[in-house]
Enzyme design. Structure first.
Site, PDB file in Angstrom:
ATOM      1  N   HIS A  54      48.940  39.463  43.492  1.00 51.28           N
ATOM      2  CA  HIS A  54      49.349  38.518  42.503  1.00 51.28           C
ATOM      3  C   HIS A  54      50.495  37.685  43.029  1.00 51.28           C
ATOM      4  CE1 HIS A  54      46.537  40.657  40.151  1.00 51.28           C
ATOM      5  NE2 HIS A  54      46.272  39.522  39.588  1.00 51.28           N
ATOM      6  N   ARG A  93      46.174  32.602  32.972  1.00 51.31           N
ATOM      7  CA  ARG A  93      46.435  34.022  33.188  1.00 51.31           C
ATOM      8  C   ARG A  93      47.544  34.328  32.125  1.00 51.31           C
ATOM      9  NH1 ARG A  93      45.448  33.363  38.983  1.00 51.31           N
ATOM     10  NH2 ARG A  93      44.031  34.850  39.609  1.00 51.31           N
ATOM     11  N   ARG A 146      42.682  33.844  29.161  1.00 52.40           N
ATOM     12  CA  ARG A 146      42.385  35.138  29.444  1.00 52.40           C
ATOM     13  C   ARG A 146      43.347  36.090  28.673  1.00 52.40           C
ATOM     14  NH1 ARG A 146      42.363  37.651  35.516  1.00 52.40           N
ATOM     15  NH2 ARG A 146      44.773  37.376  35.051  1.00 52.40           N
ATOM     16  N   GLU A 156      34.731  41.942  37.398  1.00 56.20           N
ATOM     17  CA  GLU A 156      35.556  42.312  38.612  1.00 56.20           C
ATOM     18  C   GLU A 156      35.558  43.684  38.774  1.00 56.20           C
ATOM     19  OE1 GLU A 156      39.567  40.764  37.465  1.00 56.20           O
ATOM     20  OE2 GLU A 156      39.280  41.293  35.452  1.00 56.20           O
ATOM     21  N   ASN A 180      38.668  38.529  43.125  1.00 54.24           N
ATOM     22  CA  ASN A 180      40.012  39.181  43.673  1.00 54.24           C
ATOM     23  C   ASN A 180      39.791  40.777  43.600  1.00 54.24           C
ATOM     24  OD1 ASN A 180      40.737  36.529  44.282  1.00 54.24           O
ATOM     25  ND2 ASN A 180      42.167  36.686  42.416  1.00 54.24           N
ATOM     26  N   ASP A 181      39.289  40.998  42.168  1.00 52.93           N
ATOM     27  CA  ASP A 181      39.393  42.525  41.914  1.00 52.93           C
ATOM     28  C   ASP A 181      38.077  42.969  42.339  1.00 52.93           C
ATOM     29  OD1 ASP A 181      41.907  43.387  40.920  1.00 52.93           O
ATOM     30  OD2 ASP A 181      41.764  41.981  39.303  1.00 52.93           O
ATOM     31  N   ARG A 191      44.232  45.352  46.876  1.00 47.35           N
ATOM     32  CA  ARG A 191      44.874  43.973  47.454  1.00 47.35           C
ATOM     33  C   ARG A 191      46.099  43.531  47.693  1.00 47.35           C
ATOM     34  NH1 ARG A 191      43.472  41.130  41.531  1.00 47.35           N
ATOM     35  NH2 ARG A 191      44.396  39.230  42.407  1.00 47.35           N
ATOM     36  N   CYS A 201      36.489  32.704  39.247  1.00 44.19           N
ATOM     37  CA  CYS A 201      37.847  32.301  39.174  1.00 44.19           C
ATOM     38  C   CYS A 201      38.604  32.917  40.184  1.00 44.19           C
ATOM     39  CB  CYS A 201      38.099  32.485  37.628  1.00 44.19           C
ATOM     40  SG  CYS A 201      37.985  34.132  37.170  1.00 44.19           S
TER      41      CYS A 201
HETATM   42  C1  PEP Z   1      40.230  38.328  40.010  1.00 44.77           C
HETATM   43  O1  PEP Z   1      40.437  39.482  39.820  1.00 44.77           O
HETATM   44  O2  PEP Z   1      39.488  37.630  40.669  1.00 44.77           O
HETATM   45  C2  PEP Z   1      41.282  37.615  38.935  1.00 44.77           C
HETATM   46  C3  PEP Z   1      40.798  36.051  39.052  1.00 44.77           C
HETATM   47  O3  PEP Z   1      41.863  37.760  38.267  1.00 44.77           O
HETATM   48  P1  PEP Z   1      43.506  38.239  39.087  1.00 44.77           P
HETATM   49  O4  PEP Z   1      43.556  37.782  40.205  1.00 44.77           O
HETATM   50  O5  PEP Z   1      44.367  37.670  37.968  1.00 44.77           O
HETATM   51  O6  PEP Z   1      43.481  39.676  38.938  1.00 44.77           O
HETATM   52 MG    MG Z   2      41.228  40.291  38.208  1.00 43.47          MG
END
Ligand code: PEP
Ligand code: MG
Length: 588
Positions: free
Chosen positions: A212, A319, A356, A455, A478-479, A489, A526
Site C-alpha cells: 500500500h 480507498r 469502498r 480479491e 493486488n490481493d 505483496r 481496480c
Molecule cells: C486490490 O487488492 O487490488 C485493491 C484494489 O485493493 P487494495 O490495493 O487497497 O488492497
Molecule cells: Mg485489496
C-alpha cells in the site's frame, strides 16, 4: 564516489535531488515542515527538552551521591557524566539548529536526523568503548524526544532552499533544490502525509511493488523505488541522489556526466507527458468502436480534481481507510465521514463515485501504535470486511455516512475482501439496517449500487453467490495475486514471485469478467493491473470494459485503448490463457 542501489520500480520517472534521510528512531516522532516564523520556537522546544533532561540527570546524581557504593556503583555516576557530556555536545546542538533553520524540519525530526548523523560517526570509530557510546547518545536523544512528545502540530510544508554546490549549479539555478526522501520503511499513512509535500521522489529499504505504501507513492505520481534493501544505511543526509523510477534504481553521488544523462531523460519524460495530455478530452473508444470506462482510484476527497484533470469518467475506487489512518484510535464519526464522502462526490462534478468501505489491517495499520506484531500473518487476519463485521457499530457509522452522501450524487458502495456467503448476508443486512436507522432518524439518504471486490480466490470461485447479492463486481488484482500465489505483496524478498501473468491468476480474472458479462453485471479491475499499460490489450481481450487506476496512469492506458481492436484481441487473449508461459506469449 558514485554507486547505485537496485530495488523495485513502483512509480515512473526520474527524480534528482538531495537526500533527506527519515531517521528510524525507536520513539515514534512526527515529521513535518515548519513555517520560517516558527524556527525560533522549534529551537526553543529542543532547548527546553534538553534542559529538562539535564536537570533530571542532575537530580539523579544528587540522589545517588546520598547512596552507598553497593546501591549506586561508581559506573552509574560515570555513565550519567557521559550523558551530560553528550547533552552539551556542540555537534548535536548545532546540527539540530541547522536542520530546523535551513531545512525547516520540526524539532523532533531535526533531533532524530542529527542523531542519525552522529550515530554513523560512532559506527565508524575503531575504539570499542567509543563505539559503545552510540547507545548512550540514543538514550539521551530519546529522553529529549519523550519530553517533547505531544507538543507538535503538523502544518503545510513550504518549499525549502539551501546552499548551492557544484551539482546544484548543473541543475536549473533559479530553482530550489529538490529533496528526495530515503527511509527504511514508510507506512501508507506516512506516505499520505507527504502527499502535498516538497519531495520529488522516494526510496525505501523494504516493501513490495504493490504494497500500500507503493500504491500511495504511485498515486502521487512521483518517482519511487521500494525494496532497495540497505539504501537508508548507504546514503547520507544531503547526498545527491538520482531516483530512476522506471528501472528501480537509485544512483548516489552521481558524476556530472551521469547527472546530465538523467537530466536529459527527465526532460524526455516531461515531453511525453505533455504529448499524452492532449488525449484528455478524447473519448476512450477502441478501433472497433467499444467504449471503455477509465476510472480513477483515489485515497482522499482532495484527489478528485486530479482525477478530473486526467479525464477520468468517475471514481472506481475511493480507498476510504485513509480517512481512518494516523488518528491514534480517534476514528472519524458519521458527520466527518459524510462530509468527506460528500466532498469527493461534489469534487467529481456529477460523475459516479465508488466508495469502498474501510479496508484496514495487514500493511495498512490504523497508525504506528497499532502495527500488528501480535499476529503472525496479518494479511490473513482481521482485515477489511472482517474488521468491519467484528465492530458493527463502527461499520454502521460508515454505512450511514455513505448512504447520506449518496443523496448528493451517483454513489456505488464497494465491500472489500469478502469470501463467505455468511459475510455477504451479514453485510447486506447491515446496509438495510443502516437505511432503517436513517429512516428512524428522519435523515435523507440516496440510492446506491452495491458491489463486492473479488480479491480472494474463494470469491472468484463462487461468483454465482456474489452475483446473486451484488449489482457489480470489482476485481482487486493486488490481493487476488497475493492470495492466489501465497506471496505477501509487501515483502520484497518474494517480490520476484508476485506475478500478474501467472496462469492461475489470469484464469480467475478471465472467469470473473466472463461470468459478469454473461449475466449483464458490471465488472471492473481496480488493482494495479488496470493501470499497467503492458496489460491493457490483454484485459480488453478478456472482455474488460471498465478499468480503475491512479489518475496519473489514465492517459497512457487511454492511448493503448485507442490503438486496440477487441475483435482481434479476444482470440489472442484466449490463446494466451492456455499458454504455459503467458509472459513470453505476451512479449512475443
Ligand atoms: C486490490 O487488492 O487490488 C485493491 C484494489 O485493493 P487494495 O490495493 O487497497 O488492497
Ligand atoms: Mg485489496
Amino acid at each position: 564516489m558514485t554507486f547505485s542501489v537496485h530495488g523495485l520500480a513502483v512509480a515512473r520517472g526520474i527524480a534528482i535531488g538531495r537526500a533527506v534521510l527519515m531517521a528510524s528512531s525507536r520513539v515514534d516522532v512526527a515529521h513535518y515542515f515548519i513555517e520560517p516564523a516558527q524556527i525560533e520556537d522549534e529551537i526553543e522546544r529542543v532547548r527546553v527538552g534538553r534542559n529538562a533532561v539535564v536537570e533530571e540527570i542532575h537530580r539523579l546524581q544528587q540522589t545517588i551521591s546520598l547512596m552507598g557504593p553497593k546501591e549506586a556503583p561508581h559506573e552509574l555516576s560515570a555513565l550519567l557524566d557521559v550523558h551530560l557530556m553528550l547533552l552539551e555536545d556542540e555537534e548535536l546542538i548545532n546540527g539540530v539548529k541547522h536542520w530546523i533553520s535551513d531545512r525547516l524540519y520540526n524539532a523532533e525530526w531535526a533531533l532524530t536526523t542529527q542523531l542519525e548523523v552522529i550515530s554513523r560517526q560512532f559506527d565508524d570509530m575503531e575504539d570499542d568503548y567509543l563505539r559503545g557510546r552510540k547507545a548512550d547518545l540514543e538514550q539521551v536523544a530519546e529522553r529529549i524526544l519523550r519530553y517533547m512528545k505531544g507538543v507538535a502540530s503538523p502544518v503545510a510544508p513550504p518549499t525549502t532552499s539551501r546552499r548551492k554546490t557544484q551539482q546544484d549549479l548543473l541543475l536549473d539555478d533559479s530553482m530550489d533544490v529538490p529533496l528526495v526522501m530515503i527511509a527504511h520503511d514508510l507506512s501508507p499513512a506516512d506516505m499520505l502525509q507527504f502527499k502535498q509535500s516538497v519531495f520529488a521522489g522516494f526510496v525505501t529499504d523494504v516493501g513490495g511493488r504493490n504494497s500500500h505504501t507503493a500504491i500511495v507513492a504511485r498515486s502521487m505520481d512521483i518517482p519511487a523505488v521500494v525494496g532497495a534493501r540497505s539504501s537508508s544505511n548507504l546514503v547520507r543526509q544531503d547526498d545527491w541522489v538520482i531516483i530512476d523510477g522506471d528501472a528501480g534504481v537509485m544512483i548516489v553521488d552521481p558524476s556530472p556526466i551521469i547527472l546530465a544523462e538523467y537530466g536529459f531523460k527527465q526532460r524526455q519524460g516531461e515531453l511525453e507527458r505533455g504529448r499524452l495530455s492532449r488525449l484528455r478530452h478524447t473519448p476512450a473508444v477502441t478501433m472497433d468502436g467499444q467504449k471503455i470506462e477509465l476510472l480513477a482510484n483515489i485515497e482522499l476527497p482532495e484527489d478528485a480534481p486530479a482525477a478530473l484533470k486526467a479525464g477520468a469518467v468517475g471514481v472506481g475506487l475511493f480507498r476510504s481507510e485513509f480517512l481512518f489512518m494516523g488518528r491514534r484510535g480517534n476514528l472519524p464519526d458519521e458527520e466527518e465521514q459524510y462530509l468527506a464522502y460528500r466532498r469527493a462526490i461534489e469534487g467529481m462534478e456529477g460523475l459516479p463515485v465508488t466508495i469502498r468501505t474501510v479496508d484496514v489491517g495487514a500493511d495498512k495499520p490504523l497508525d504506528d501504535s497499532m502495527r500488528d506484531e501480535a499476529h503472525l500473518n496479518p494479511a490473513l487476519g482481521l482485515r477489511a470486511i472482517r474488521w468491519s463485521l467484528a465492530d458493527p457499530a463502527m461499520f454502521l457509522t460508515q454505512l450511514r455516512a455513505i448512504l447520506r452522501a449518496a443523496a448528493h450524487g451517483q454513489v456505488n458502495m464497494l465491500i472489500p475482501m469478502l469470501a463467505h456467503a455468511s459475510e455477504i448476508r451479514q453485510t447486506v443486512s447491515l446496509v438495510d439496517f443502516a437505511r432503517a436507522e436513517l429512516d428512524n432518524r428522519g435523515v435523507a439518504y440516496g440510492p446506491i449500487r452495491l458491489g463486492a471486490m473479488i480479491e480472494i480466490p474463494a470469491a472468484a470461485l463462487t461468483l454465482k453467490i456474489f452475483l446473486k447479492y451484488f449489482d457489480f463486481l470489482s476485481i482487486g488484482t493486488n490481493d487476488l495475486i497475493q492470495y492466489t500465489l501465497a506471496i505477501d505483496r509487501a515483502d520484497e524478498s518474494v517480490a520476484h514471485l508476485y506475478d500478474p501473468l501467472h496462469p492461475a491468476v489470469l484464469r480467475l480474472v478471465a472467469e470473473t469478467i466472463a461470468e459478469c458479462n454473461a449475466q449483464g453485471k458490471g465488472v471492473s479491475v481496480c488493482g494495479e493491473m488496470a493501470g499497467d499499460t503492458t496489460l491493457t490489450r490483454l484485459l480488453l481481450g478478456l472482455g474488460l470494459r471498465s478499468f480503475s487506476m491512479h489518475p496519473a496512469q489514465i492517459l497512457a492506458v487511454k492511448q493503448e485503448v485507442l490503438r486496440a481492436d477487441t475483435v482481434r484481441l479476444a482470440p489472442w487473449a484466449r490463446q494466451l490463457l492456455d499458454a504455459e508461459d503467458p509472459a513470453a506469449f505476451l512479449a512475443g
